[in-house]
Design a protein around this motif. Structure first.
Motif, PDB file in Angstrom:
ATOM      1  N   PHE A 177       5.751   1.268  -7.347  1.00  0.00           N
ATOM      2  CA  PHE A 177       5.573   0.416  -6.182  1.00  0.00           C
ATOM      3  C   PHE A 177       6.080  -0.997  -6.442  1.00  0.00           C
ATOM      4  CE2 PHE A 177       1.935   3.406  -5.131  1.00  0.00           C
ATOM      5  CZ  PHE A 177       2.655   4.063  -4.153  1.00  0.00           C
ATOM      6  N   LEU A 178       6.008  -1.430  -7.673  1.00  0.00           N
ATOM      7  CA  LEU A 178       6.561  -2.752  -7.989  1.00  0.00           C
ATOM      8  C   LEU A 178       8.073  -2.759  -7.811  1.00  0.00           C
ATOM      9  CD1 LEU A 178       4.482  -3.684 -11.173  1.00  0.00           C
ATOM     10  CD2 LEU A 178       4.265  -4.653  -8.880  1.00  0.00           C
ATOM     11  N   THR A 179       8.702  -1.606  -8.032  1.00  0.00           N
ATOM     12  CA  THR A 179      10.156  -1.490  -7.869  1.00  0.00           C
ATOM     13  C   THR A 179      10.559  -1.532  -6.404  1.00  0.00           C
ATOM     14  OG1 THR A 179      10.287  -0.187  -9.893  1.00  0.00           O
ATOM     15  CG2 THR A 179      12.159  -0.036  -8.382  1.00  0.00           C
ATOM     16  N   ASP A 180       9.780  -0.877  -5.553  1.00  0.00           N
ATOM     17  CA  ASP A 180      10.089  -0.830  -4.115  1.00  0.00           C
ATOM     18  C   ASP A 180       8.764  -0.816  -3.366  1.00  0.00           C
ATOM     19  OD1 ASP A 180      11.201  -0.568  -1.659  1.00  0.00           O
ATOM     20  OD2 ASP A 180      12.200   1.338  -2.022  1.00  0.00           O
ATOM     21  N   CYS A 181       8.191  -1.976  -3.150  1.00  0.00           N
ATOM     22  CA  CYS A 181       6.811  -2.078  -2.659  1.00  0.00           C
ATOM     23  C   CYS A 181       6.732  -1.928  -1.136  1.00  0.00           C
ATOM     24  CB  CYS A 181       6.224  -3.426  -3.062  1.00  0.00           C
ATOM     25  SG  CYS A 181       4.447  -3.521  -2.776  1.00  0.00           S
ATOM     26  N   PRO A 182       5.864  -1.036  -0.644  1.00  0.00           N
ATOM     27  CA  PRO A 182       5.624  -0.952   0.801  1.00  0.00           C
ATOM     28  C   PRO A 182       4.967  -2.232   1.318  1.00  0.00           C
ATOM     29  CG  PRO A 182       4.783   0.990  -0.363  1.00  0.00           C
ATOM     30  CD  PRO A 182       5.090  -0.047  -1.399  1.00  0.00           C
ATOM     31  N   ASP A 183       5.007  -2.412   2.625  1.00  0.00           N
ATOM     32  CA  ASP A 183       4.369  -3.573   3.244  1.00  0.00           C
ATOM     33  C   ASP A 183       2.900  -3.328   3.545  1.00  0.00           C
ATOM     34  OD1 ASP A 183       6.705  -5.380   3.585  1.00  0.00           O
ATOM     35  OD2 ASP A 183       7.456  -3.715   4.799  1.00  0.00           O
ATOM     36  N   ARG A 210      10.602   2.076   7.808  1.00  0.00           N
ATOM     37  CA  ARG A 210      10.754   3.119   6.789  1.00  0.00           C
ATOM     38  C   ARG A 210       9.369   3.688   6.509  1.00  0.00           C
ATOM     39  NH1 ARG A 210      13.123   0.732   1.527  1.00  0.00           N
ATOM     40  NH2 ARG A 210      11.913  -1.084   2.194  1.00  0.00           N
ATOM     41  N   VAL A 211       9.313   4.991   6.320  1.00  0.00           N
ATOM     42  CA  VAL A 211       8.026   5.646   6.058  1.00  0.00           C
ATOM     43  C   VAL A 211       8.080   6.377   4.726  1.00  0.00           C
ATOM     44  CG1 VAL A 211       6.392   7.420   6.803  1.00  0.00           C
ATOM     45  CG2 VAL A 211       7.469   5.926   8.503  1.00  0.00           C
ATOM     46  N   SER A 212       7.134   6.056   3.857  1.00  0.00           N
ATOM     47  CA  SER A 212       6.951   6.786   2.606  1.00  0.00           C
ATOM     48  C   SER A 212       5.579   7.472   2.658  1.00  0.00           C
ATOM     49  CB  SER A 212       7.046   5.854   1.403  1.00  0.00           C
ATOM     50  OG  SER A 212       8.351   5.349   1.262  1.00  0.00           O
ATOM     51  N   HIS A 214      -2.200  16.980 -13.081  1.00  0.00           N
ATOM     52  CA  HIS A 214      -1.250  15.984 -12.575  1.00  0.00           C
ATOM     53  C   HIS A 214       0.091  16.640 -12.246  1.00  0.00           C
ATOM     54  CE1 HIS A 214      -3.446  12.164 -13.809  1.00  0.00           C
ATOM     55  NE2 HIS A 214      -4.213  13.131 -14.266  1.00  0.00           N
ATOM     56  N   THR A 215       0.684  16.206 -11.148  1.00  0.00           N
ATOM     57  CA  THR A 215       1.980  16.771 -10.761  1.00  0.00           C
ATOM     58  C   THR A 215       3.124  16.230 -11.621  1.00  0.00           C
ATOM     59  OG1 THR A 215       2.372  15.010  -9.137  1.00  0.00           O
ATOM     60  CG2 THR A 215       1.260  17.017  -8.362  1.00  0.00           C
ATOM     61  N   GLY A 216       3.036  14.973 -12.017  1.00  0.00           N
ATOM     62  CA  GLY A 216       4.140  14.340 -12.720  1.00  0.00           C
ATOM     63  C   GLY A 216       5.286  13.961 -11.794  1.00  0.00           C
ATOM     64  N   TYR A 217       5.046  13.995 -10.467  1.00  0.00           N
ATOM     65  CA  TYR A 217       6.110  13.664  -9.521  1.00  0.00           C
ATOM     66  C   TYR A 217       6.479  12.187  -9.635  1.00  0.00           C
ATOM     67  CZ  TYR A 217       5.003  18.044  -7.039  1.00  0.00           C
ATOM     68  OH  TYR A 217       4.779  19.353  -6.700  1.00  0.00           O
ATOM     69  N   ASP A 218       7.755  11.916  -9.635  1.00  0.00           N
ATOM     70  CA  ASP A 218       8.277  10.552  -9.673  1.00  0.00           C
ATOM     71  C   ASP A 218       8.412  10.054  -8.237  1.00  0.00           C
ATOM     72  OD1 ASP A 218       9.820   8.213  -9.864  1.00  0.00           O
ATOM     73  OD2 ASP A 218      10.880   8.943 -11.628  1.00  0.00           O
ATOM     74  N   PHE A 219       7.713   8.957  -7.899  1.00  0.00           N
ATOM     75  CA  PHE A 219       7.748   8.433  -6.538  1.00  0.00           C
ATOM     76  C   PHE A 219       9.136   7.953  -6.142  1.00  0.00           C
ATOM     77  CE2 PHE A 219       6.956   5.138  -3.283  1.00  0.00           C
ATOM     78  CZ  PHE A 219       6.216   5.892  -2.381  1.00  0.00           C
ATOM     79  N   LEU A 220       9.958   7.596  -7.106  1.00  0.00           N
ATOM     80  CA  LEU A 220      11.268   7.031  -6.796  1.00  0.00           C
ATOM     81  C   LEU A 220      12.381   8.080  -6.728  1.00  0.00           C
ATOM     82  CD1 LEU A 220      11.107   3.840  -9.058  1.00  0.00           C
ATOM     83  CD2 LEU A 220      10.574   4.038  -6.630  1.00  0.00           C
TER      84      LEU A 220
END
Length: 228
Positions: free
Chosen positions: A108-114, A219-221, A41-47
């Motif tokens: 994703f709950l914090t900043d959910c894509p469409d 916006r693109v994630s 696992h990378t442990g990368y934080d999406f935010l």
């Protein structure tokens, strides 16, 4: 009756872990629990900024980016991705996508894509393979996040040579203008989550993002199963 038949089949023809080849036990699918725990696992934080976001810095303004696992040549993740792409093992794409969805669900709950948008293959390559591996990853994500999957808005209009032997700059040059958007109006103002299997230099997914960012308000994630 079906359970008895399945038990007999598993007794004489046991399903094996894709990584270590040991027989799977009840509740295990494709990968045994031991190998699941050993995945890198990378442990990368999406935010927050992480090595995935750095790949796009100064090239294309990606909003968020993350990768779930580390990809190493000869490693277990390469083995899984190779099975997904070249051995018609679509279910492993679904499983990896679901695992990534569970890992990043809180972010994703914090900043959910469409919507989820799998990186498209060129029609010729899709016909040869029979499916797009990124779509199966998106299906796994969808099973957790319940976000719509868009497989029609972005198209790959140019077939490119393999990127394997190219340097970073050459890879970015090789994918210029290879994607087009079918209907700009449908995507205006959307937060799009691009889905891919492996990020290497970020060139292909960066080209996708550039095509999408030409649309007003987009916006693109980015979320990939692995990063090399």
């Amino acid at each position: 009756m079906r359970k008895i038949l399945n038990d007999l089949l598993n007794l004489f023809f046991p399903k094996l872990c894709m990584i270590c080849q040991t027989p799977l036990t009840g509740g295990e699918e494709h990968i045994c629990l031991t190998c699941l725990c050993d995945l890198p696992h990378t442990g990368y934080d999406f935010l927050k900024e992480n090595p995935a976001t750095y790949l796009f810095a100064g090239k294309v303004p990606v909003y968020r980016a993350a990768a779930f696992l580390h990809y190493e040549k000869g490693g277990h993740v390469q083995q899984l991705i190779h099975s997904l792409k070249y051995h018609d093992n679509r279910e492993i794409g679904f499983r990896l996508g679901r695992m990534a969805g569970l890992n990043y669900r809180q972010a994703f709950l914090t900043d959910c894509p469409d919507l989820l948008l799998p990186v498209p293959l060129h029609p010729k390559k899709r016909k040869q393979r029979g499916y797009n591996q990124s779509e199966w990853i998106a299906r796994g994500l969808n099973s957790v996040l319940k976000l719509p999957i868009d497989t029609t808005s972005l198209r790959r209009i140019k077939e490119t040579d393999t990127q394997t032997s190219r340097q970073t700059y050459e890879r970015w040059q090789n994918v210029q203008d290879i994607f087009s958007v079918a209907d700009h109006k449908e995507l205006e103002g959307k937060h799009i989550l691009l889905i891919d299997d492996v990020i290497t230099t970020g060139s292909t997914i960066g080209a996708c993002a550039e095509a999408l960012l030409a649309i007003p308000g987009v916006r693109v994630s980015v979320l990939a199963i692995a990063i090399a």
